[in-house]
Motif scaffolding. Structure first.
Motif, short mmCIF file in Angstrom:
data_model
loop_
_atom_site.label_atom_id
_atom_site.label_comp_id
_atom_site.label_asym_id
_atom_site.label_seq_id
_atom_site.Cartn_x
_atom_site.Cartn_y
_atom_site.Cartn_z
N ASP A 43 36.08 23.84 -4.84
CA ASP A 43 34.64 23.82 -5.88
C ASP A 43 34.65 25.05 -6.71
O ASP A 43 33.96 26.09 -6.11
N VAL A 44 35.17 25.15 -7.91
CA VAL A 44 35.07 26.40 -8.90
C VAL A 44 33.79 26.82 -9.03
O VAL A 44 33.53 27.94 -9.28
N HIS A 45 32.62 25.97 -8.99
CA HIS A 45 31.19 26.52 -9.16
C HIS A 45 31.10 27.18 -8.28
O HIS A 45 30.06 28.39 -8.15
N GLU B 187 19.45 32.12 -10.27
CA GLU B 187 20.53 31.90 -11.18
C GLU B 187 21.93 31.54 -10.35
O GLU B 187 22.74 30.97 -10.96
N LEU B 188 22.05 32.35 -9.41
CA LEU B 188 23.12 32.13 -8.55
C LEU B 188 23.23 30.68 -7.99
O LEU B 188 24.35 30.00 -8.07
N GLU C 153 26.16 27.87 -8.91
CA GLU C 153 26.57 26.91 -7.75
C GLU C 153 26.57 25.43 -8.25
O GLU C 153 27.42 24.58 -8.05
N GLU C 154 25.54 25.17 -8.94
CA GLU C 154 25.38 23.67 -9.54
C GLU C 154 25.98 23.41 -10.64
O GLU C 154 26.01 22.10 -11.16
N GLY C 155 26.79 24.22 -11.40
CA GLY C 155 27.44 24.07 -12.65
C GLY C 155 26.50 23.99 -13.77
O GLY C 155 26.84 23.61 -14.77
N LYS C 156 25.29 24.50 -13.69
CA LYS C 156 24.26 24.54 -14.84
C LYS C 156 24.65 25.66 -15.60
O LYS C 156 23.71 25.87 -16.73
#
Length: 625
Positions: free
Chosen positions: A136-138, A558-559, A563-566
């Motif tokens: 998972d790249v995010h 923000e981290l 992680e959620e791709g937002k």
């Protein structure tokens, strides 16, 4: 020869997983991270979108890492497929990414998969291998953003501390906020002004035993103030402020007739609490077992990765121990409900499984911390776990079982007694049904005598209008207490409530501020040292925004968004760095102009009679005049 290579972090985990996979799989351990930012140099190009330079960790920083990587590369070359099975979180994902970069052959290209499991059991491992995924790249980006943030702060701010104070000092993005909380609590305690107040208690006898105590509650229409002293006394309140006032009340009360004005009995339910998340496990192990946060996590890691259970071999006893989710799988809920019904009887089993709501932003892909098999009672493991492991397992097991049991029920009785213009009140609580308390009761950080007394207090059956015999009236002097210093449990609780740090970081925060000698533990509570106070004051003066609670909490959010791709990780870093660079410039100029900081002491120089100070040099602290 095995066709597939599986890489995990630890040999213990490798052993447990190996027995579930069989001869077609070779399971090896990377022993944690194999790559990191360089030990010399920043390793981050802030001018070019925060491009990072990672290196294989040298053997001077991680023993035999070069050999470990070489062995993994050789095994990957010989395998048909590679499965990367590090822990299911940001750090685990970053380890898998670095393994993919370093050990997975590019020519000929070999299939590589990411497998994750929240518990190391046969069912969970086989399910994960039946449905392998990709990295998972995010998650990797979120870990990289945190690592780069921490590197920038540590690398840029720490030298300023060393120049201004001396010695080898460090600043950290999250540890410095925790230090600030400890220092500010210390100052609250220093500034605290005690308030004197008095309570008055009447010992009374009714027609039926036992004799009981009632506290003065009201004088006329005004309630006697016994709490909330940081606020002004309201018109509806009265403060018994000194001995003379208390003595006058006692004298007047002794001449009155005591009569029951009101009796109320209410049924009160006490509900169980959810299964542990990381922070709650750390807090409860600190309160009940006296374990430091670091020790709790080390023991939990062992229980998760696998313990030898005789002929059964290595078995993972608990689910993954870094989690902020209270979710429990339907399978585990079914098993625990069957166990409660059989072990304790149907009266202890709610009609339906209890589902708890996780806090906002929790990673619900994980489960709460629970036993992998509820039928493995703590008693059944006594021969296999050492005393410390068993105590922690028992805590986790009890909390999980209790979370799915009926509420405890109490009868709470309140008796109001009139005596002239005074109203005295007695409260007592009687347990009617123990419910979940049969298995587990949550600890408290700061116990009060009143809490314990109410449950223990037995009140006689009395009727409205009944005359009572007065045995004695006693005044008691009290003083308000300053806010308590943080323990490990209460500091973790405060960090969690303020959104600072994450399940994986609490142990490191505690360890760092202690190891740096910025704080010390006295009777289990954190006291800031002179060095810690000086470091904190310098950081707050120059980087007030960076090292404050709300800013640090926002960075954690923000981290999570990365992680959620937002949110793009480089955008978050750019926003941070633009402000940080300006603050750094100002701080460098101010600290250059400032004389090297020294910490005053009570010592007097024998030669010149001047007050002595602590200074810091290359080899540590020294006294100077």
């Amino acid at each position: 020869m095995a066709k597939n290579l599986v890489v995990v972090e630890s040999p213990a985990k490798a052993k447990t997983i190996g027995k579930y996979l069989g001869a077609d799989y070779r399971v090896m351990a990377s022993l944690g991270h194999i790559k990191d930012l360089p030990s010399k140099g920043l390793g981050v190009d802030v001018e070019h979108d925060f491009a990072t330079t990672y290196e294989v960790i040298p053997d001077t920083k991680k023993r035999n890492n070069k050999k470990t990587v070489a062995e993994l590369k050789k095994a990957a070359k010989e395998a048909d497929a590679i499965y990367l099975a590090a822990d299911p979180d940001r750090e685990g994902e970053a380890i898998c990414q670095h393994l993919a970069e370093e050990i997975v052959p590019k020519r000929p290209k070999k299939p590589a998969f990411r497998v994750m499991f929240n518990e190391i059991t046969k069912r969970a491992v086989q399910e994960a291998f039946n449905e392998p995924k990709q990295i998972d790249v995010h998650l990797v980006d979120a870990q990289q953003a945190r690592r780069v943030l921490d590197r920038l702060v540590g690398y840029k701010v720490s030298p300023l501390l060393c120049k201004t104070i001396g010695g080898r000092l460090s600043a950290g993005r999250v540890q410095s906020v925790a230090l600030r909380m400890v220092v500010e609590r210390e100052r609250e305690i220093e500034k605290f002004v005690k308030t004197e107040y008095w309570t008055v208690a009447a010992n009374l006898t009714s027609k039926l035993p036992p004799a009981f105590e009632a506290r003065l509650w009201k004088i006329g229409e005004q309630t006697v103030k016994t709490s909330g002293f940081d606020q002004e006394v309201k018109k509806s309140e009265i403060l018994v402020a000194n001995e003379q006032q208390a003595s006058e009340i006692v004298a007047e009360a002794e001449g009155q007739s005591f009569k029951v004005a009101e009796v109320t009995t209410k049924e009160r339910k006490r509900n169980p609490v959810p299964s542990f998340i990381t922070s709650k496990l750390q807090q409860e192990a600190s309160r009940k077992l006296g374990y430091a946060v670091k020790k709790t996590m080390m023991l939990a890691q062992k229980l998760y990765e696998g313990i030898e259970l005789g002929a059964e071999g290595a078995v993972g006893l608990i689910t993954y121990m870094r989690t902020d989710s209270t979710r429990v799988s339907d399978t585990a809920l079914g098993e625990v409900r069957d166990f409660i019904g059989q072990q304790y009887g149907p009266q202890y089993l709610p009609e339906k499984a209890v589902h708890y709501r996780s806090k906002k932003g929790a990673q619900d892909a994980h489960e709460a911390i629970r036993p992998t098999d509820v039928r493995r009672t703590p008693e059944s493991l006594e021969g296999y776990l050492n005393n410390e492991e068993l105590k922690l397992y028992r805590l986790i097991w009890q909390r999980f079982v209790a979370s799915q049991m009926m509420a405890a029920i109490f009868d709470q009785t309140t008796i109001d007694i009139e005596a002239g213009r005074f109203v005295f009140r007695a409260t007592g609580s009687v347990q009617k049904f123990d419910g979940f308390l049969r298995v587990y009761e949550e600890g408290r950080d700061e116990k009060t005598d009143e809490d314990d007394a109410e449950v223990a207090r037995k009140l006689p059956l009395v009727e409205r209008g009944e005359a009572l015999k007065l045995n004695s009236v006693t005044p008691e002097q009290h003083f308000t207490e300053p806010p308590p210093r943080y323990t490990e449990a209460t500091l973790v609780k405060a960090l969690e409530e303020k959104g600072i740090g994450r399940p994986s970081t609490y142990a490191a925060i505690m360890t760092t501020i202690l190891d740096r000698e910025y704080v010390e533990k006295v009777e289990g509570r954190f006291h800031s040292t002179a060095l810690g106070t000086t470091v904190n004051d310098l950081l707050v003066a120059s980087f007030n925004d960076l090292f404050n609670e709300s800013y640090t909490a926002r960075m954690e959010e923000e981290l999570d968004e990365i992680e959620e791709g937002k949110l793009k990780w480089t955008s978050a870093l750019r926003e941070f760095y633009d402000k940080f660079a300006k603050d750094l410039e100002t701080a460098e100029a101010e600290m250059k102009a400032a004389k090297q900081q020294a910490i005053p002491t009570d010592e007097i120089c024998e030669k010149c009679g001047a007050g002595m100070v602590i200074k810091f040099g290359r080899f540590g602290q020294f006294l100077a005049c």
